[in-house]
Write an enzyme that holds these catalytic residues in place. Structure first.
Site, PDB file in Angstrom:
ATOM      1  N   LEU A  26       2.935  13.373  26.329  1.00 18.72           N
ATOM      2  CA  LEU A  26       4.402  13.299  26.248  1.00 18.72           C
ATOM      3  C   LEU A  26       4.862  14.470  25.398  1.00 18.72           C
ATOM      4  CD1 LEU A  26       5.589   9.652  25.570  1.00 18.72           C
ATOM      5  CD2 LEU A  26       6.633  11.340  27.061  1.00 18.72           C
ATOM      6  N   CYS A  52       3.122  -6.556  -5.899  1.00 17.22           N
ATOM      7  CA  CYS A  52       3.960  -5.791  -4.968  1.00 17.22           C
ATOM      8  C   CYS A  52       4.636  -4.613  -5.648  1.00 17.22           C
ATOM      9  CB  CYS A  52       5.043  -6.705  -4.382  1.00 17.22           C
ATOM     10  SG  CYS A  52       6.269  -7.200  -5.623  1.00 17.22           S
ATOM     11  N   ARG A  73       3.229 -24.389  -3.661  1.00 21.03           N
ATOM     12  CA  ARG A  73       4.358 -24.445  -4.618  1.00 21.03           C
ATOM     13  C   ARG A  73       5.224 -25.711  -4.468  1.00 21.03           C
ATOM     14  NH1 ARG A  73       7.523 -18.933  -6.254  1.00 21.03           N
ATOM     15  NH2 ARG A  73       8.030 -19.609  -8.354  1.00 21.03           N
ATOM     16  N   LYS A 130      19.414  -5.976  18.900  1.00 17.21           N
ATOM     17  CA  LYS A 130      18.055  -6.432  18.619  1.00 17.21           C
ATOM     18  C   LYS A 130      18.167  -7.714  17.806  1.00 17.21           C
ATOM     19  CE  LYS A 130      13.753  -5.373  16.333  1.00 17.21           C
ATOM     20  NZ  LYS A 130      12.989  -4.566  15.394  1.00 17.21           N
ATOM     21  N   GLU A 139       8.082 -24.482 -10.196  1.00 20.77           N
ATOM     22  CA  GLU A 139       8.026 -25.168  -8.910  1.00 20.77           C
ATOM     23  C   GLU A 139       9.332 -25.832  -8.501  1.00 20.77           C
ATOM     24  OE1 GLU A 139       4.519 -27.674  -8.690  1.00 20.77           O
ATOM     25  OE2 GLU A 139       3.477 -25.848  -8.173  1.00 20.77           O
ATOM     26  N   CYS A 151       4.253 -11.512 -10.444  1.00 19.64           N
ATOM     27  CA  CYS A 151       2.803 -11.266 -10.435  1.00 19.64           C
ATOM     28  C   CYS A 151       2.516  -9.774 -10.468  1.00 19.64           C
ATOM     29  CB  CYS A 151       2.139 -11.920  -9.235  1.00 19.64           C
ATOM     30  SG  CYS A 151       2.310 -11.008  -7.695  1.00 19.64           S
ATOM     31  N   CYS A 159       0.806  -1.226   0.000  1.00 24.16           N
ATOM     32  CA  CYS A 159       0.000   0.000   0.000  1.00 24.16           C
ATOM     33  C   CYS A 159       0.836   1.272   0.000  1.00 24.16           C
ATOM     34  CB  CYS A 159      -0.860  -0.005   1.250  1.00 24.16           C
ATOM     35  SG  CYS A 159       0.175   0.135   2.725  1.00 24.16           S
TER      36      CYS A 159
HETATM   37  C1  LIG Z   1       4.958  -3.182  10.842  1.00 23.29           C
HETATM   38  C2  LIG Z   1       5.413  -2.560  12.132  1.00 23.29           C
HETATM   39  C3  LIG Z   1       6.591  -3.013  12.681  1.00 23.29           C
HETATM   40  C4  LIG Z   1       7.023  -2.463  13.879  1.00 23.29           C
HETATM   41  N1  LIG Z   1       8.198  -2.910  14.408  1.00 23.29           N
HETATM   42  C5  LIG Z   1       8.643  -2.380  15.566  1.00 23.29           C
HETATM   43  C6  LIG Z   1       9.862  -2.808  16.129  1.00 23.29           C
HETATM   44  O1  LIG Z   1      10.540  -3.665  15.574  1.00 23.29           O
HETATM   45  N2  LIG Z   1      10.257  -2.254  17.284  1.00 23.29           N
HETATM   46  C7  LIG Z   1       9.537  -1.278  17.914  1.00 23.29           C
HETATM   47  O2  LIG Z   1       9.955  -0.798  18.952  1.00 23.29           O
HETATM   48  N3  LIG Z   1       8.385  -0.855  17.393  1.00 23.29           N
HETATM   49  C8  LIG Z   1       7.924  -1.371  16.249  1.00 23.29           C
HETATM   50  N4  LIG Z   1       6.747  -0.935  15.718  1.00 23.29           N
HETATM   51  C9  LIG Z   1       5.966   0.046  16.464  1.00 23.29           C
HETATM   52  C10 LIG Z   1       6.159   1.470  15.950  1.00 23.29           C
HETATM   53  O3  LIG Z   1       7.395   1.965  16.363  1.00 23.29           O
HETATM   54  C11 LIG Z   1       5.034   2.279  16.543  1.00 23.29           C
HETATM   55  O4  LIG Z   1       3.864   1.847  15.891  1.00 23.29           O
HETATM   56  C12 LIG Z   1       5.154   3.781  16.326  1.00 23.29           C
HETATM   57  O5  LIG Z   1       6.313   4.285  16.865  1.00 23.29           O
HETATM   58  C13 LIG Z   1       3.941   4.432  16.946  1.00 23.29           C
HETATM   59  O6  LIG Z   1       3.951   5.820  16.651  1.00 23.29           O
HETATM   60  P1  LIG Z   1       2.673   6.556  16.064  1.00 23.29           P
HETATM   61  O7  LIG Z   1       2.981   7.979  15.978  1.00 23.29           O
HETATM   62  O8  LIG Z   1       2.254   5.935  14.800  1.00 23.29           O
HETATM   63  O9  LIG Z   1       1.622   6.246  17.184  1.00 23.29           O
HETATM   64  P2  LIG Z   1       0.056   6.220  17.041  1.00 23.29           P
HETATM   65  O10 LIG Z   1      -0.355   4.925  16.504  1.00 23.29           O
HETATM   66  O11 LIG Z   1      -0.412   7.426  16.340  1.00 23.29           O
HETATM   67  O12 LIG Z   1      -0.338   6.305  18.577  1.00 23.29           O
HETATM   68  C14 LIG Z   1      -0.051   5.284  19.468  1.00 23.29           C
HETATM   69  C15 LIG Z   1      -0.434   5.670  20.889  1.00 23.29           C
HETATM   70  O13 LIG Z   1       0.373   6.733  21.333  1.00 23.29           O
HETATM   71  C16 LIG Z   1      -0.385   7.766  21.890  1.00 23.29           C
HETATM   72  N5  LIG Z   1       0.335   9.030  21.680  1.00 23.29           N
HETATM   73  C17 LIG Z   1       0.819   9.506  20.512  1.00 23.29           C
HETATM   74  N6  LIG Z   1       1.468  10.666  20.749  1.00 23.29           N
HETATM   75  C18 LIG Z   1       1.386  10.924  22.055  1.00 23.29           C
HETATM   76  C19 LIG Z   1       1.867  11.963  22.898  1.00 23.29           C
HETATM   77  N7  LIG Z   1       2.564  12.998  22.421  1.00 23.29           N
HETATM   78  N8  LIG Z   1       1.601  11.907  24.215  1.00 23.29           N
HETATM   79  C20 LIG Z   1       0.879  10.874  24.727  1.00 23.29           C
HETATM   80  N9  LIG Z   1       0.396   9.872  23.986  1.00 23.29           N
HETATM   81  C21 LIG Z   1       0.641   9.893  22.659  1.00 23.29           C
HETATM   82  C22 LIG Z   1      -1.719   7.671  21.182  1.00 23.29           C
HETATM   83  O14 LIG Z   1      -2.755   8.241  21.948  1.00 23.29           O
HETATM   84  C23 LIG Z   1      -1.862   6.174  20.998  1.00 23.29           C
HETATM   85  O15 LIG Z   1      -2.424   5.616  22.147  1.00 23.29           O
HETATM   86  C24 LIG Z   1       6.272  -1.448  14.529  1.00 23.29           C
HETATM   87  C25 LIG Z   1       5.094  -1.010  13.948  1.00 23.29           C
HETATM   88  C26 LIG Z   1       4.646  -1.563  12.767  1.00 23.29           C
HETATM   89  C27 LIG Z   1       3.373  -1.073  12.159  1.00 23.29           C
HETATM   90  S1  FES Z   2       5.995  -9.937  -8.033  1.00 19.67           S
HETATM   91 FE1  FES Z   2       4.490 -11.125  -6.993  1.00 19.67          FE
HETATM   92  S2  FES Z   2       4.705 -10.483  -4.967  1.00 19.67           S
HETATM   93 FE2  FES Z   2       6.295  -9.433  -5.974  1.00 19.67          FE
HETATM   94  S1  FES Z   3      -1.336  -3.295   3.245  1.00 15.23           S
HETATM   95 FE1  FES Z   3      -0.256  -1.671   4.083  1.00 15.23          FE
HETATM   96  S2  FES Z   3       1.608  -2.570   4.579  1.00 15.23           S
HETATM   97 FE2  FES Z   3       0.425  -4.261   3.989  1.00 15.23          FE
END
Ligand SMILES: Cc1cc2nc3c(=O)[nH]c(=O)nc-3n(C[C@H](O)[C@H](O)[C@H](O)COP(=O)(O)OP(=O)(O)OC[C@H]3O[C@@H](n4cnc5c(N)ncnc54)[C@H](O)[C@@H]3O)c2cc1C
Ligand code: FES
Ligand code: FES
Length: 1256
Positions: free
Chosen positions: A371, A109, A877, A390, A1200, A106, A50
């Site tokens: 925060l 992606c 596959r 990590k 395959e 395909c 996406c």
């Molecule tokens: C695919 C994927 C992989 C990830 N892998 C990791 C990883 O390997 N390691 C890791 O540590 N993290 C990982 N994460 C987590 C990622 O770091 C957090 O999702 C991200 O940092 C959240 O930030 P945001 O701004 O999107 O929060 P949001 O989703 O917008 O908010 C999250 C929460 O924070 C609160 N909030 C936001 N700002 C404030 C503020 N200023 N004060 C108080 N509360 C607040 C919101 O109210 C909510 O409850 C992963 C996430 C995804 C989607």
């Molecule tokens: S070409 Fe099919 S998932 Fe990447």
């Molecule tokens: S559909 Fe958004 S990352 Fe998979």
């Protein structure tokens, strides 16, 4: 009040209150702007389908549109893949390069990859290095290509590129990397001003504060029991789902105070809502300041958090607050910050600001606490040592098994003054190893006494919690100890560390990857055998290629979601959907009772046992669909599923839940009623030697594998006149048509399918997608309106069967020469709850002897299907052959181990001298320097205690068996001589359409550009066989050649010596010659054949973590006379990497008590990513193949077979582990490695004790 969003320079004006308050950018782009280049699959930031870009006028960055909330985009310009370039306005250089360099299969992606690269170039002002490129695709999964060609294409843009892009036309346009602006004005569109507040119909409120004061004003509106959210990137939703009851959304992106940063000599202050990417930029430049050098370590740690688009949106505060809400979250930001004693500035009101420790902040119960900032102290490098780690299941985009941060303060005598030793991933209440922190004070950290005491205590201190699907406590505590040991090894002066231990201090160092592809072509048959660009490569890269969910329907379309049963083994009594039907937007709920025809999505007349569309009685597996919710939006449908109440009567008294093969075999006497013998050997007793020189017995286990197509199971149904138009992602239009017709008691003529292409199939769309198709068809039939059903990832993983897990119990007698004189192999494969789509009697059996020589009397094979309480397993596959070949190759390796001979020699001793393998193998060993590399590895292993290498070989003899029929039609247009082919096969990335076009062009004697392959339909493709087993391409090619020969014969009378093709066609038309012809391929038209292949994999393993690098892979595959070498090389690379995932990281875990699949998301199911593939990846298609009467034009299937060669990697790991165990002083003993062999398996088998950790 209306709001205008700009997408690709075009304004889209909407009244936000007409849309759901939490609508994502993805839904808006696809459904409201109707731009379909941006795809989706996981909806949680884990797949990259996406990805699109946004710009604030100053900079441009990528986001996961599935997580980004539309209401945070009004100030931004949105750029999608079709906006970057398309067939009308010209393609963007990234799109062109990816297509030209064979980077799509395909193609589902591809737009995500293109956009990710675009964002990267924009962020770096067009100047990126190869390393930056290779590091930036952790969030983009490609299940088809194996990444190598994608990385090559992207790296060809780097300033230091060494990629040979001579294939690519570097036209002048390449310099202009910009997205296209508004076609009307030629300028980027202006964005509208931000509003401050909006109230939605359901009472939800959005606030867009621009100051801290406004944030608190908004918070004042939040009632005590109201749920609210401070919206940063909304990425936490990708980890823990946001509550559907949030009523207040406060967008903090416009609050400058939360995005400030400043530094002086003592501290760096970071605004709480800086994104992780912004944070990385700031700390990279601050790390150059004295006292802040440690920030370089922090940079590298944050680089391992999530992936680029998630880090572009996700904020520091969002991460820490997720940790606050979910103490078990293994946050990397938290562990790093805690080790660094970072303080937070928190606010309880506009005048109430306080500094506190992270622990204090996490413990504070005030839910409205804001925060504001983080304070990072300076740590002069002469007084402090800081490091962090990590460890995760794959190289990128995975959460930590265990993470850790260590900060030591040293006094003038290099003794520890204070220590912060922090671990994550152990248990929520364990952060500091307090005893060790105290123990260290006053000592040199490297003192042997201290080291000994530390490691005698540490392991016992951890007591990790046991929460599936997390890795085992034993692994996590040993790993955590290993990390502290690694830290000491790394930072200790050289004199303090034994040379053999030193390399243990480093994590695995992965250099840039590269590949080599060798093949030959035959000019006389061009374009057949020519290495041409994939036919639809360009439109795949621009996102113009359409998949089923891209079919546009009218605005009265409705959406579906399955309701699943939870009590496996019980019988459904009642289903109460009354509450769900009250949920906003819900239109209907259907169950088995609503089906007018038969309640099965597998066609018994096609040889299937019936499987219910909706469970009507006995529940076979967890989340088995019992009904479908139909609603106005997909979100509404999804949410309402949780409101349906199901009551059950108890399971029968003898019922014991066993969702996996392991459960069945956990008992000494497995339940015989679950074991169905399917392959019964004619041999009563295998002829073993009377006095074996050696007897080898063992058990080999392989798990399940989920197909992980990037395109979900999808069906769109449009009622049309008195029938249905069906757009279904199916590999078998014939069966899908049939089951829909029977479900609805309609005639086949009234159910017409059209399939343009699939975004990956690998077997899961042969019959499994029919459940979605039938449910959607039922809804469309009942409601008489278009229905769209895209199954969610969780639902797909819960409901769809996987690759058959397998257990082999073997016994053989062996001569000291390595020759196996008698072998018995009793294997058991996990059928799920029924035996549909069984490979047991098929390829598991056909390949079980692989390329080795046995007689009728010395090889006994017995195969069984084992019934488990899980979805019916399915073809995946190379079904059966992955197991069959792996079982035999494992036996060879085990034999070699026991007789202490080189595994290559044992293979040679068992191959028939008449087999082509008998010449291929010695040549392969020689050219790939097998023996010298094995020796080098032995030397390396002798010199390194904590890093080990291994070299693993595998051979393959893959039988290709043609079955069924494939129709095709070729149409020649008299207007300009262009040609359209339609057929009953399905293009799903394997390049079928490209090969077909090449064959048509060659046979008709025209240029490839004349030929187009159109959608497969149940009209021209009626009654077609399933596309699978790698035979589809060749079968349809055969039919097309036959048809083209027919057309040639018709044209012959009008062909004039010097006439052009167009003139000939025109002349034929003038004489009313029929320019449309149909024919088919049928069983018997082509002879079956074998595909031979060899692979050699070299690995390096970090004994202290269990992580590995695949240093080099060589594959030699006999592809015959490849019809289309780029396509075939792509198939080999992609299939091999999918196989690697199976052997290394793809772990599926069912919960024993209730049969729930615990690994049903991208968060916990891990196919390999771009930085997990072989570093040096060499593929050769065998040169000068002898022309073969078998197959089509001497070609061989490639889709395959190479999957079966990936098993070589676990043999390499066996060698590495054996060396580690020898160093640990363990007796020599064969290890039962199987699929998957994860870091956990490796570390726990490495044999060392924590008490062994010493520096010298
Ligand atoms: C695919 C994927 C992989 C990830 N892998 C990791 C990883 O390997 N390691 C890791 O540590 N993290 C990982 N994460 C987590 C990622 O770091 C957090 O999702 C991200 O940092 C959240 O930030 P945001 O701004 O999107 O929060 P949001 O989703 O917008 O908010 C999250 C929460 O924070 C609160 N909030 C936001 N700002 C404030 C503020 N200023 N004060 C108080 N509360 C607040 C919101 O109210 C909510 O409850 C992963 C996430 C995804 C989607
Ligand atoms: S070409 Fe099919 S998932 Fe990447
Ligand atoms: S559909 Fe958004 S990352 Fe998979």
């Amino acid at each position: 009040m209306s709001t205008t969003f700009t997408i690709n320079g075009q304004p889209y004006t909407v009244n936000l209150t007409d849309l759901p308050p939490d609508i994502t950018l993805n839904t808006f782009i696809r459904e409201h702007a109707q731009l379909t280049a941006t795809k989706f699959m996981c909806l949680e930031g884990g797949c990259g389908a996406c990805v699109c870009a946004v710009s604030d006028g100053k900079s441009t960055w990528t986001v996961n549109s599935c997580l980004k909330l539309l209401n945070t985009c009004a100030q931004l310009e949105i750029i999608t893949c079709e906006g970057l370039g398309n067939h009308q306005s010209g393609y963007h250089p990234i799109q062109k390069r990816l297509a030209k360099m064979n980077g799509t299969q395909c193609g589902f992606c591809s737009p995500g990859f293109v956009m990710n690269m675009y964002g990267l170039m924009e962020q770096h002002g067009g100047r990126v290095t190869m390393e930056e490129v290779e590091n930036s695709f952790g969030g983009n999964i490609c299940r088809c290509t194996g990444y190598r060609p994608i990385l090559d294409a992207m790296k060809s843009f780097a300033v230091d590129s060494t990629i040979d892009a001579t294939q690519v036309i570097l036209d002048i346009e390449d310099v202009n990397m910009k997205a296209r602006n508004c076609p009307k004005t030629g300028k980027a569109c202006r964005r509208t001003c931000r509003q401050s507040k909006l109230i939605f119909e359901d009472g939800s409120q959005w606030y867009w504060p621009s100051s801290l004061a406004e944030v608190f004003e908004a918070l004042e509106n939040v009632g005590n029991s109201d749920e609210f959210m401070l919206v940063g990137g909304n990425t936490a939703h990708g980890v823990y789902r946001r509550s559907p009851d949030i009523k207040h959304f406060i967008d903090v992106n416009g609050v400058e105070d939360l995005h400030h940063y400043s530094s002086d000599k003592d501290k760096l202050t970071l605004g709480a809502n800086l994104s992780l990417t912004e944070t990385m930029e700031i700390i990279r430049s601050t790390s150059k300041q004295s006292g802040f050098e440690y920030l370089d370590v922090l940079w590298h740690h944050i680089d391992l958090v999530a992936n680029v688009p998630v880090r572009n949106s996700g904020t520091l505060a969002g991460n820490i607050c997720t940790k606050k809400e979910h103490p078990e979250f293994p946050s990397d930001i938290f562990i790093s910050f805690e080790a660094l004693d970072v303080k937070v500035i928190a606010m309880k009101g506009i005048d109430d600001e306080q500094e506190m420790t992270l622990e204090e902040f996490l413990g504070d119960q005030d839910r409205k606490m804001l925060l504001k900032a983080f304070i990072l102290p300076s740590y002069p490098k002469d007084k402090y040592i800081y490091d962090s780690f990590k460890i995760m299941p794959r190289a990128q985009n995975a959460h930590a098994y265990v993470n850790a941060g260590f900060l030591l303060e040293l006094d003038g005598n290099s003794k520890v003054k204070s220590a912060r030793i922090c671990f994550g991933g152990i248990r929520p209440d364990f952060i500091h190893a307090t005893d060790i922190e105290q123990l260290m004070v006053g000592h040199s950290p490297y003192e042997s006494n201290l080291v000994e005491q530390t490691f005698s205590k540490l392991e016992d201190m951890f007591k990790p919690d046991e929460v599936l699907p997390d890795a085992s406590p034993a692994y996590r505590s040993k790993l955590a100890c290993g990390l502290l040991y690694k830290f000491l090894l790394k930072h200790a002066p050289d004199a303090e560390v034994s040379g053999k231990f030193k390399s243990g201090g480093q994590l695995l160092q992965r250099p840039l990857s590269s590949g080599l592809q060798l093949f030959t072509t035959q000019k006389q048959t061009y374009p057949v055998t020519q290495a041409v660009q994939k036919l639809e490569g360009m439109i795949q890269c621009s996102g113009e290629a359409t998949y089923m969910n891209d079919v546009l329907t009218t605005s009265n379309s409705v959406y579906c979601a399955f309701v699943g049963a939870t009590k496996v083994g019980a019988t459904i009594d009642q289903i109460d959907a009354s509450e769900a039907l009250q949920h906003p937007g819900v239109v209907a709920f259907y169950t088995a009772k609503d089906i007018p025809g038969t309640n099965t999505f597998c066609e018994p007349s096609f040889g299937y046992e019936a499987e219910e569309i909706f469970c009507s009685g006995l529940v076979r597996h967890s989340e088995q669909p019992v009904g479908v919710i139909v609603a106005l939006t997909a979100d509404q449908a999804q949410r309402a599923t949780k409101l349906v109440k199901i009551s059950y009567s108890n399971p029968s008294s003898g019922f014991k839940l066993m969702p996996s093969l392991k459960d069945v075999f956990s008992s000494e006497t497995p339940d015989a009623s679950r074991i169905i013998p399917l392959v019964i050997s004619k041999l009563k007793e295998v002829k073993f030697s009377d006095k074996p020189e050696l007897e080898v017995r063992g058990i080999f286990e392989m798990g399940l594998q989920y197909h992980f197509t990037m395109e979900p199971q999808t069906t769109i149904i449009v009622p049309f006149e008195d029938g249905l138009k069906v757009f279904s992602a199916t590999q078998w239009i014939d069966q899908t048509q049939s089951v829909i017709a029977h479900t609805l008691q309609m005639k086949a003529k009234d159910v017409q399918l059209e399939v343009r292409r699939l975004g990956g199939g690998y077997g899961c769309k042969i019959s499994r997608g029919n459940q979605v198709a039938c449910a959607a068809a039922l809804a469309a039939h009942k409601l008489n309106r278009p229905v769209r059903f895209v199954q969610s990832l969780e639902s797909m993983m819960d409901c769809n069967g996987k690759r058959w897990a397998c257990r082999s119990e073997y016994q053989c007698h062996v001569k000291t020469s390595g020759r196996i004189v008698g072998l018995s192999n009793e294997f058991y494969e996990d059928a799920g709850w029924n035996t549909n789509e069984s490979p047991v009697q098929g390829h598991s059996t056909f390949t079980a002897a692989n390329c080795y020589e046995f007689t009728d009397s010395n090889f006994k094979l017995s195969g069984h299907a084992v019934l488990t309480d899980a979805p019916s397993s399915t073809w995946c596959r190379a079904p059966g052959s992955v197991e069959g070949i792996a079982m035999m190759e494992n036996i060879i390796e085990h034999v070699a181990f026991e007789i202490q001979k080189d595994p290559a020699e044992v293979r040679l001793a068992n191959i028939s001298k008449k087999s082509k393998m008998a010449t291929l193998l010695p040549e392969f060993l020689k050219t790939r320097e097998y023996y010298s590399r094995r020796k080098e590895i032995e030397v390396f292993n002798a010199n390194n205690r904590w890093k080990k290498r291994g070299l693993g070989l595998s051979l393959m003899n893959f039988p290709v068996i043609y079955i069924g029929q494939f129709p095709a039609t070729v149409t020649i247009y008299h207007v300009d001589g262009t040609v359209v082919v339609t057929h009953g096969g399905i293009e799903m990335g394997q390049g079928m359409n490209t090969k077909i076009a090449q064959v048509a062009a060659y046979t008709l004697g025209i240029d490839l550009s004349y030929v187009k392959v159109e959608s497969s339909t149940t009209i021209n493709g009626a009654n077609s066989m399933v596309t699978g087993y790698a035979i589809g391409s060749e079968s349809v090619c055969y039919a097309v050649r036959k048809i083209c020969e027919t057309l040639n014969a018709r044209l012959k009378p009008v062909r004039k010596a010097k006439a052009t093709w167009v003139e000939t066609v025109e002349a034929a038309n003038a004489q009313l010659i029929n320019l449309i012809a149909s024919d088919h391929y049928k069983t018997g038209d082509m002879q079956n054949y074998q595909v031979l292949g060899l692979a050699l994999s070299e690995v390096e393993m970090d004994v202290l973590t269990g992580n590995i690098l695949i240093r080099r892979v060589d594959i030699l595959e006999d592809a015959g006379e490849s019809l289309s070498p780029w396509i075939d090389v792509g198939q080999v690379e992609g299939a091999f990497v999918m196989g690697l995932g199976y052997w290394l990281s793809e772990l599926l875990i069912y919960e024993g008590d209730n049969g729930r699949l615990l690994t049903n998301r991208t968060w916990n199911y891990k196919p390999l990513g771009a930085k997990d593939i072989p570093i040096d990846f060499r593929v050769e298609l065998v040169h000068n193949p002898r022309p073969s009467s078998a197959g089509f034009m001497g070609s061989k299937a490639t889709g395959e077979p190479p999957c079966c060669l990936a098993v070589s990697v676990i043999f390499a790991l066996q060698q590495a582990l054996q060396s580690a165990r020898q160093d640990a002083g363990l007796p020599r003993e064969w290890l039962r490695l199987g699929a998957p062999t994860t870091p956990e398996t490796l570390l726990l088998n490495a044999g060392h004790q924590v008490s062994e950790f010493k520096l010298k």
